[in-house]
Motif scaffolding. Structure first.
Motif, PDB file in Angstrom:
ATOM      1  N   ALA A   1     -10.055  37.449 -12.467  1.00  0.00           N
ATOM      2  CA  ALA A   1      -8.667  37.478 -12.305  1.00  0.00           C
ATOM      3  C   ALA A   1      -8.334  38.971 -13.107  1.00  0.00           C
ATOM      4  N   PHE A   2      -9.221  39.218 -14.123  1.00  0.00           N
ATOM      5  CA  PHE A   2      -8.696  40.508 -14.877  1.00  0.00           C
ATOM      6  C   PHE A   2      -8.591  41.641 -13.969  1.00  0.00           C
ATOM      7  N   ALA A   3      -9.386  41.847 -12.911  1.00  0.00           N
ATOM      8  CA  ALA A   3      -9.492  42.762 -11.905  1.00  0.00           C
ATOM      9  C   ALA A   3      -8.108  42.772 -10.877  1.00  0.00           C
ATOM     10  N   ALA A   4      -7.849  41.592 -10.575  1.00  0.00           N
ATOM     11  CA  ALA A   4      -6.695  41.384  -9.555  1.00  0.00           C
ATOM     12  C   ALA A   4      -5.407  41.713 -10.556  1.00  0.00           C
ATOM     13  N   ARG A   5      -5.413  41.331 -11.493  1.00  0.00           N
ATOM     14  CA  ARG A   5      -4.177  41.569 -12.493  1.00  0.00           C
ATOM     15  C   ARG A   5      -3.937  43.064 -12.586  1.00  0.00           C
ATOM     16  N   ALA A   6      -5.094  43.556 -12.760  1.00  0.00           N
ATOM     17  CA  ALA A   6      -4.909  45.205 -12.988  1.00  0.00           C
ATOM     18  C   ALA A   6      -4.285  45.907 -11.909  1.00  0.00           C
ATOM     19  N   TYR A   7      -4.908  45.466 -10.666  1.00  0.00           N
ATOM     20  CA  TYR A   7      -4.213  46.062  -9.284  1.00  0.00           C
ATOM     21  C   TYR A   7      -2.860  45.869  -8.961  1.00  0.00           C
ATOM     22  N   ALA A   8      -2.654  44.284  -9.105  1.00  0.00           N
ATOM     23  CA  ALA A   8      -1.148  43.654  -8.919  1.00  0.00           C
ATOM     24  C   ALA A   8      -0.202  44.500  -9.756  1.00  0.00           C
ATOM     25  N   LYS A   9      -0.662  44.667 -11.129  1.00  0.00           N
ATOM     26  CA  LYS A   9       0.255  45.599 -12.104  1.00  0.00           C
ATOM     27  C   LYS A   9       0.601  46.757 -11.598  1.00  0.00           C
ATOM     28  N   ALA A  10      -0.501  47.558 -10.882  1.00  0.00           N
ATOM     29  CA  ALA A  10      -0.347  48.582 -10.415  1.00  0.00           C
ATOM     30  C   ALA A  10       0.443  48.817  -9.147  1.00  0.00           C
ATOM     31  N   GLY A  11       0.991  47.683  -8.540  1.00  0.00           N
ATOM     32  CA  GLY A  11       1.840  47.702  -7.406  1.00  0.00           C
ATOM     33  C   GLY A  11       1.194  47.221  -6.225  1.00  0.00           C
ATOM     34  N   PHE A  12       0.222  46.717  -6.270  1.00  0.00           N
ATOM     35  CA  PHE A  12      -0.651  46.228  -4.778  1.00  0.00           C
ATOM     36  C   PHE A  12      -0.422  44.718  -4.975  1.00  0.00           C
ATOM     37  N   VAL A  13      -0.413  44.122  -3.741  1.00  0.00           N
ATOM     38  CA  VAL A  13      -0.633  42.701  -3.341  1.00  0.00           C
ATOM     39  C   VAL A  13      -2.181  42.393  -3.164  1.00  0.00           C
ATOM     40  N   VAL A  14      -2.638  41.715  -4.154  1.00  0.00           N
ATOM     41  CA  VAL A  14      -4.268  41.775  -4.237  1.00  0.00           C
ATOM     42  C   VAL A  14      -4.752  40.165  -3.721  1.00  0.00           C
ATOM     43  N   VAL A  15      -5.779  40.583  -2.801  1.00  0.00           N
ATOM     44  CA  VAL A  15      -6.463  39.140  -2.209  1.00  0.00           C
ATOM     45  C   VAL A  15      -7.730  39.124  -2.845  1.00  0.00           C
ATOM     46  N   VAL A  16      -8.365  38.203  -3.506  1.00  0.00           N
ATOM     47  CA  VAL A  16      -9.683  37.936  -4.032  1.00  0.00           C
ATOM     48  C   VAL A  16     -10.467  36.936  -3.485  1.00  0.00           C
ATOM     49  N   PRO A  17     -11.370  37.361  -2.439  1.00  0.00           N
ATOM     50  CA  PRO A  17     -12.180  36.147  -1.647  1.00  0.00           C
ATOM     51  C   PRO A  17     -13.345  35.773  -2.418  1.00  0.00           C
TER      52      PRO A  17
END
Length: 276
Positions: free
Chosen positions: A74-90
């Motif tokens: 989740a730490f990686a997903a949050r980092a990129y989401a905060k940067a403006g991306f919709v993030v998918v982690v499968p």
């Protein structure tokens, strides 16, 4: 009785306490995809309207094809989401239950799901990128390089517009480590399992990141693939972070350890430039 909690999950907890989740939201959890019972999570900037059309990043976690799960990263997903991306982690199937190519097939199925569904979460299906650390970096780079895995399930490989590999293995045949030996056991054509085998012109832009003290996935993987892509005429950017280990690069995506290296800012800058 003792319980083992993998380090990435602990890091996600610490990252959350340090404020890593502020400005982001997990909008979907354990969504089924593909044909093997795998699930994925979706993150995005907080407060987004579902009709927002943001660039999309599919993030594949590492773990040597043996360990890992989407929630621990989740730490990686949050980092990129905060940067403006919709993030998918499968998630994807692991050794020893499966061998190559099962985990790569799951990674491809995640791209198909993203193509078909991400607009409903505020993502732009015409601006999809892949990224990953370690074994996840293998998937993130292999999918846009070897078109077979996506075309086999009816997906145009060119749907991946950019790729970021963080300490991933791309040139590791013959297999000389237990994890790669186990993961690729029974493979007939070893060179065909290597991303470097598919270096050619016309590939999506890539960023390859390594660390000078990485003893798990040696820097030559990124160095050799960078040289091969440049020779072939495909766009590639290379980063080597001095003094860092394999794990340090993943940790640098989190709030508490972001000072270790500009892994997040470098990759975000690259992705936004390509996906503009």
């Amino acid at each position: 009785m003792y319980y083992f909690v993998e380090p990435p999950r602990i890091l996600s907890w610490v990252d959350a306490v340090a404020g890593g989740g502020r400005g982001t939201e997990e909008v979907a959890t354990a969504v089924p995809f593909g044909t093997t019972g795998q699930t994925l999570d979706v993150w995005r900037p907080a407060g987004d309207h579902p009709t927002t059309s943001r660039p999309v990043l599919i993030f594949y976690y590492g773990g040597g094809w043996v360990h890992g799960d989407r929630g621990a990263y989740a730490f990686a997903a949050r980092a990129y989401a905060k940067a403006g991306f919709v993030v998918v982690v499968p998630d994807y199937r692991k050794v020893p239950s499966v061998r190559f190519p099962a985990f790569l097939q799951d990674a491809a199925e995640a791209v198909k799901w993203t193509r078909d569904n991400i607009a409903g979460y505020g993502g732009d299906p015409t601006r999809i990128a892949t990224a990953g650390h370690s074994a996840g970096g293998y998937a993130a780079i292999m999918l846009p390089m070897d078109p077979h895995w996506l075309t086999a399930i009816g997906v145009d490989p060119h749907i991946i517009k950019a790729a970021v590999g963080l300490c991933g293995p791309y040139d590791f045949f013959p297999y000389d480590k237990k994890r790669s030996i186990d993961a690729f056991k029974g493979v007939v054509d070893g060179p065909a399992t290597q991303p470097i085998h598919y270096a050619r012109a016309g590939l999506a832009p890539m960023m390859l990141v390594t660390a000078s003290n990485d003893t798990q996935v040696r820097p030559y993987n990124a160095v050799n693939l960078t040289k091969a892509l440049k020779k072939a005429g495909s766009p590639v950017e290379f980063r080597e972070y001095q003094g860092l280990s394999h794990e340090d690069v993943a940790m640098a995506l989190s709030v508490p350890f972001r000072g270790k290296a500009p892994a997040l800012s470098d990759s975000v800058s690259f992705l936004k430039r390509v996906l503009k």
